[in-house]
Design a protein around this motif. Structure first.
Motif, mmCIF file in Angstrom:
data_model
loop_
_atom_site.group_PDB
_atom_site.id
_atom_site.type_symbol
_atom_site.label_atom_id
_atom_site.label_comp_id
_atom_site.label_asym_id
_atom_site.label_seq_id
_atom_site.Cartn_x
_atom_site.Cartn_y
_atom_site.Cartn_z
ATOM 1 N N VAL A 117 36.755 49.362 32.967
ATOM 2 C CA VAL A 117 37.541 49.363 34.196
ATOM 3 C C VAL A 117 39.024 49.285 33.811
ATOM 4 O O VAL A 117 39.391 48.592 32.869
ATOM 5 C CB VAL A 117 37.118 48.217 35.141
ATOM 6 C CG1 VAL A 117 37.344 46.862 34.509
ATOM 7 C CG2 VAL A 117 37.819 48.308 36.470
ATOM 8 N N THR A 121 42.869 48.563 35.365
ATOM 9 C CA THR A 121 43.579 47.927 36.464
ATOM 10 C C THR A 121 45.062 48.217 36.317
ATOM 11 O O THR A 121 45.630 47.986 35.253
ATOM 12 C CB THR A 121 43.352 46.407 36.469
ATOM 13 O OG1 THR A 121 41.944 46.156 36.488
ATOM 14 C CG2 THR A 121 44.012 45.750 37.675
ATOM 15 N N ARG A 131 42.121 48.934 40.878
ATOM 16 C CA ARG A 131 41.097 49.008 39.844
ATOM 17 C C ARG A 131 40.224 50.238 40.015
ATOM 18 O O ARG A 131 39.969 50.682 41.117
ATOM 19 C CB ARG A 131 40.192 47.779 39.898
ATOM 20 C CG ARG A 131 40.837 46.515 39.465
ATOM 21 C CD ARG A 131 39.816 45.371 39.386
ATOM 22 N NE ARG A 131 40.442 44.180 38.899
ATOM 23 C CZ ARG A 131 41.019 43.254 39.659
ATOM 24 N NH1 ARG A 131 41.015 43.401 40.973
ATOM 25 N NH2 ARG A 131 41.579 42.200 39.123
ATOM 26 N N ALA A 169 36.848 41.718 37.754
ATOM 27 C CA ALA A 169 37.856 41.707 36.699
ATOM 28 C C ALA A 169 37.184 41.258 35.402
ATOM 29 O O ALA A 169 36.622 40.162 35.348
ATOM 30 C CB ALA A 169 38.998 40.764 37.060
#
Length: 156
Positions: free
Chosen positions: A10, A12, A18, A66
């Motif tokens: 991922v 960000t 994101r 996250a």
């Protein structure tokens, strides 16, 4: 990766936006280079990359997911600081400034501006686009920073 396949990491931007790192239009390395090249230190000032848990899909985890471990940078494409966050064997998070190794006597003397904030680093901890791309790609490949780079633990 075919369209419809899911990513393993991922990305960000600015701590809020994101999404999965995908290689549908560019290779992973080129995609990371593109993300980093857009950093202007003002509107686009930070980028973070972290792995998804093995076997998990970002959509299954939710848009607020996250990663607990990651590589991140702040600043602009031509002048940025890079940090890595790792969870130690004791389960405690450790944050490190990444550098090339240099004199650590005295306080950090280089200012990296990002949005309304700034961070002070040592001269060897200031990176440009191409070296940062290499670091982010190395982290993407195996979750580590090459051993040739120095780490300075930060107290958060």
């Amino acid at each position: 990766m075919a369209v419809g396949d899911r990513g393993t990491h991922v990305v960000t931007s600015n701590g809020t936006s994101r999404g999965e790192l995908l290689d549908w239009f560019r290779s992973y390395r080129e995609q990371l280079h593109r993300h980093l090249s857009l950093l202007d230190g003002k509107k686009r000032f930070a980028l973070e990359l972290g792995a998804l848990p093995r076997g998990k899909n970002w959509l299954d985890l939710g848009a607020d997911y996250a990663p607990p471990e990651y590589i991140q940078c702040a600043g602009s494409a031509d002048r940025m600081a890079i940090e890595v966050r790792e969870i130690g064997p004791d389960g405690v998070a450790h944050q490190y400034a990444i550098g090339r190794g240099g004199d650590r006597s005295g306080d950090p003397s280089e200012t990296i501006q990002y949005a309304e904030h700034q961070v002070m680093v040592y001269p060897d901890e200031v990176f440009g686009l191409h070296e940062a791309t290499g670091l982010f790609y190395a982290y993407f490949q195996d979750g580590t920073i090459p051993a040739s780079y120095a780490r300075r633990e930060l107290s958060l």
